[in-house]
Design a protein around this motif. Structure first.
Motif, short mmCIF file in Angstrom:
data_model
loop_
_atom_site.label_atom_id
_atom_site.label_comp_id
_atom_site.label_asym_id
_atom_site.label_seq_id
_atom_site.Cartn_x
_atom_site.Cartn_y
_atom_site.Cartn_z
N SER A 1 82.93 30.41 15.72
CA SER A 1 83.93 31.30 15.13
C SER A 1 85.09 30.49 14.60
O SER A 1 85.47 29.46 15.14
CB SER A 1 84.42 32.29 16.19
OG SER A 1 85.55 32.98 15.71
N ASN A 2 85.69 30.98 13.51
CA ASN A 2 86.86 30.31 12.94
C ASN A 2 88.14 30.75 13.63
O ASN A 2 89.19 30.15 13.40
CB ASN A 2 86.94 30.62 11.44
CG ASN A 2 85.82 29.95 10.66
OD1 ASN A 2 85.41 28.85 10.99
ND2 ASN A 2 85.34 30.62 9.63
N SER A 3 88.09 31.80 14.42
CA SER A 3 89.28 32.34 15.07
C SER A 3 89.44 31.76 16.47
O SER A 3 88.55 31.92 17.31
CB SER A 3 89.21 33.86 15.16
OG SER A 3 90.16 34.36 16.06
N PRO A 4 90.56 31.09 16.77
CA PRO A 4 90.77 30.59 18.13
C PRO A 4 90.75 31.70 19.18
O PRO A 4 90.30 31.48 20.31
CB PRO A 4 92.15 29.93 18.06
CG PRO A 4 92.32 29.57 16.61
CD PRO A 4 91.63 30.67 15.86
N ILE A 5 91.20 32.89 18.80
CA ILE A 5 91.20 34.01 19.75
C ILE A 5 89.78 34.42 20.07
O ILE A 5 89.41 34.64 21.23
CB ILE A 5 92.02 35.19 19.19
CG1 ILE A 5 93.50 34.84 19.17
CG2 ILE A 5 91.78 36.45 20.01
CD1 ILE A 5 94.38 35.89 18.57
N GLU A 6 88.92 34.53 19.04
CA GLU A 6 87.53 34.89 19.28
C GLU A 6 86.81 33.80 20.08
O GLU A 6 85.97 34.08 20.94
CB GLU A 6 86.82 35.12 17.95
CG GLU A 6 87.29 36.38 17.22
CD GLU A 6 86.62 36.56 15.88
OE1 GLU A 6 86.92 37.55 15.21
OE2 GLU A 6 85.79 35.70 15.50
N GLN A 7 87.14 32.56 19.80
CA GLN A 7 86.56 31.46 20.58
C GLN A 7 86.97 31.57 22.04
O GLN A 7 86.15 31.39 22.95
CB GLN A 7 87.02 30.12 20.01
CG GLN A 7 86.44 29.77 18.66
CD GLN A 7 86.95 28.45 18.14
OE1 GLN A 7 87.33 27.59 18.93
NE2 GLN A 7 86.97 28.27 16.84
N ALA A 8 88.26 31.85 22.29
CA ALA A 8 88.74 31.97 23.66
C ALA A 8 88.05 33.11 24.40
O ALA A 8 87.70 32.99 25.58
CB ALA A 8 90.26 32.16 23.68
N LEU A 9 87.83 34.23 23.70
CA LEU A 9 87.12 35.36 24.31
C LEU A 9 85.69 34.97 24.67
O LEU A 9 85.18 35.31 25.74
CB LEU A 9 87.13 36.55 23.36
CG LEU A 9 88.49 37.24 23.16
CD1 LEU A 9 88.41 38.27 22.05
CD2 LEU A 9 88.95 37.90 24.46
N ALA A 10 85.02 34.23 23.77
CA ALA A 10 83.65 33.79 24.04
C ALA A 10 83.59 32.80 25.19
O ALA A 10 82.58 32.70 25.89
CB ALA A 10 83.05 33.17 22.78
N LEU A 11 84.68 32.07 25.40
CA LEU A 11 84.73 31.05 26.44
C LEU A 11 85.38 31.55 27.73
O LEU A 11 85.70 30.75 28.61
CB LEU A 11 85.51 29.83 25.93
CG LEU A 11 84.82 28.99 24.86
CD1 LEU A 11 85.82 28.06 24.19
CD2 LEU A 11 83.67 28.19 25.45
N SER A 12 85.56 32.85 27.86
CA SER A 12 86.28 33.37 29.03
C SER A 12 85.59 32.98 30.34
O SER A 12 86.24 32.72 31.34
CB SER A 12 86.42 34.90 28.93
OG SER A 12 85.13 35.52 28.88
N GLY A 13 84.25 32.93 30.33
CA GLY A 13 83.54 32.50 31.53
C GLY A 13 83.82 31.06 31.89
O GLY A 13 83.91 30.69 33.06
N HIS A 14 83.97 30.20 30.85
CA HIS A 14 84.32 28.81 31.09
C HIS A 14 85.70 28.71 31.73
O HIS A 14 85.90 27.97 32.69
CB HIS A 14 84.32 28.03 29.77
CG HIS A 14 82.96 27.84 29.15
ND1 HIS A 14 82.13 28.90 28.87
CD2 HIS A 14 82.31 26.72 28.76
CE1 HIS A 14 81.01 28.43 28.34
NE2 HIS A 14 81.10 27.11 28.26
#
Length: 344
Positions: A145-158
């Motif tokens: 994703s180009n969006s840091p927010i969307e990336q952070a949501l995808a990485l919430s488990g990390h």
């Protein structure tokens, strides 16, 4: 080579389960994943596990309850606990409940190998066995994703697993300092709007039973604020926990509060930094009687999102609780996402 040994990996973190599976790659295993204790017990009854790797802090049924059920129901499984909780009391409790060993997160392969061989659980297979986890449960990295927010949501488990390990280190220091046992929760990781956060902070500050300490922190490409909210903190309790003798006046109470804050915030950031290969610099802590200036965490005029990691420590046998809130600015997300995604 023989039939594979049926093994269950029980952890609410998908990232932690995959790391465990990768660590077990040199052995001939048939691995089943369980998201929480109830799933692990169902898998044991179904004959899917002669060996169980068990996390402690999980929803629905935690690791302590699983061990109690295994013992009370005489279930045919051997258990090794794998947890970020480094408190000696946690180690003692799980052993008393029947666990063979306690392996600290992040997993040390040498410790794992010693443990398995010490109990005669596994025989190593040939080097031809792939040394990587199966693709049965892919991990989202958030890098598409180009969006840091969307990336952070995808990485919430990390982020939750990072917080889980750092939380355990902080609790270990606090337990040693206070000579008590700290009950650990499941960390809450989410993105919040600045306005929503300010409302919650204002509510805590306005309550007389709450004491709030604020401390800023920075690392290359990362900045934020740590808030420690003490609920039900009585001066005599603080003095007893910190082994303070003598008169307790307003200045002493303030110093005791700052000492607890320094331990919890510093230990958590140190544990987080070790996993991300970062060194956090911290400002001087201060008692928070009013909200910090908006510019500390947000850009004026923009609806910034803040990455929030919320951990509620409970001190066993006392009404005192410590809520630790780590707040990372939206500008920090690109660097954090980059580092967190490498954990995959």
């Amino acid at each position: 080579m023989g039939n594979p040994l049926p093994v269950i990996i029980c952890d609410d973190s998908r990232l932690a389960r995959k790391h465990m599976e990768r660590a077990l790659a040199p052995w001939n295993l048939a691995i089943t994943h369980a998201n929480h204790g109830l799933e692990a017990l169902e898998a044991i009854r179904a004959g899917k596990g002669e060996l169980l790797f068990l996390d402690l802090n999980m929803p629905m049924m935690d690791g302590y309850e699983v061990l109690e059920r295994i013992r009370s129901q005489d279930l045919p499984v051997l258990t090794i606990v794998v947890s970020g909780d480094i408190q000696p009391e946690a180690h003692a409790r799980v052993r008393n409940l029947g666990a063979l060993d306690f392996i600290q997160k992040p997993i040390n392969i040498e410790h794992l190998s010693r443990s398995l061989h010490a109990f005669g659980l596994l025989e190593e297979v040939t080097a031809a066995t792939p040394a990587s986890a199966s693709a049965s449960e892919p991990i989202l990295t958030g890098t598409t994703s180009n969006s840091p927010i969307e990336q952070a949501l995808a990485l919430s488990g990390h982020y939750q697993e990072l917080a889980n390990v750092a939380m355990g280190q902080a609790a270990g220091l606090l337990a040693e300092l206070m000579n008590t046992f700290i009950e650990l929760p499941i960390p809450s990781v989410k993105l919040v709007e600045a306005g929503e956060l300010e409302m919650a902070m204002q509510q805590s500050i306005s309550q007389s039973s709450f004491t709030t300490v604020c401390q800023g922190f920075i690392a290359p490409g990362i900045s934020g604020e740590a808030l420690l909210i003490l609920n039900g903190a009585q001066p005599d309790q603080l003095a007893q926990l910190l082994n303070h003798h003598g008169e307790i006046n307003a200045q002493v109470e303030r110093e005791l509060t700052m000492e607890i804050a320094a331990v919890l915030i510093g230990a958590f950031l140190n544990g987080l930094g070790q996993q991300l290969d970062l060194n956090f610099s911290q400002s001087s802590p201060k008692m928070l009687d009013a909200l910090p200036r908006r510019g500390n965490l947000t850009r004026t005029g923009q609806p910034d999102r803040i990455l929030s990691i919320d951990i509620s420590y409970r001190i066993e046998g006392l009404a005192l609780s410590c809520d630790l809130l780590l707040l990372f600015t939206e500008d920090s997300l690109p660097k954090l996402n980059e580092l967190a995604s490498h954990l995959s």
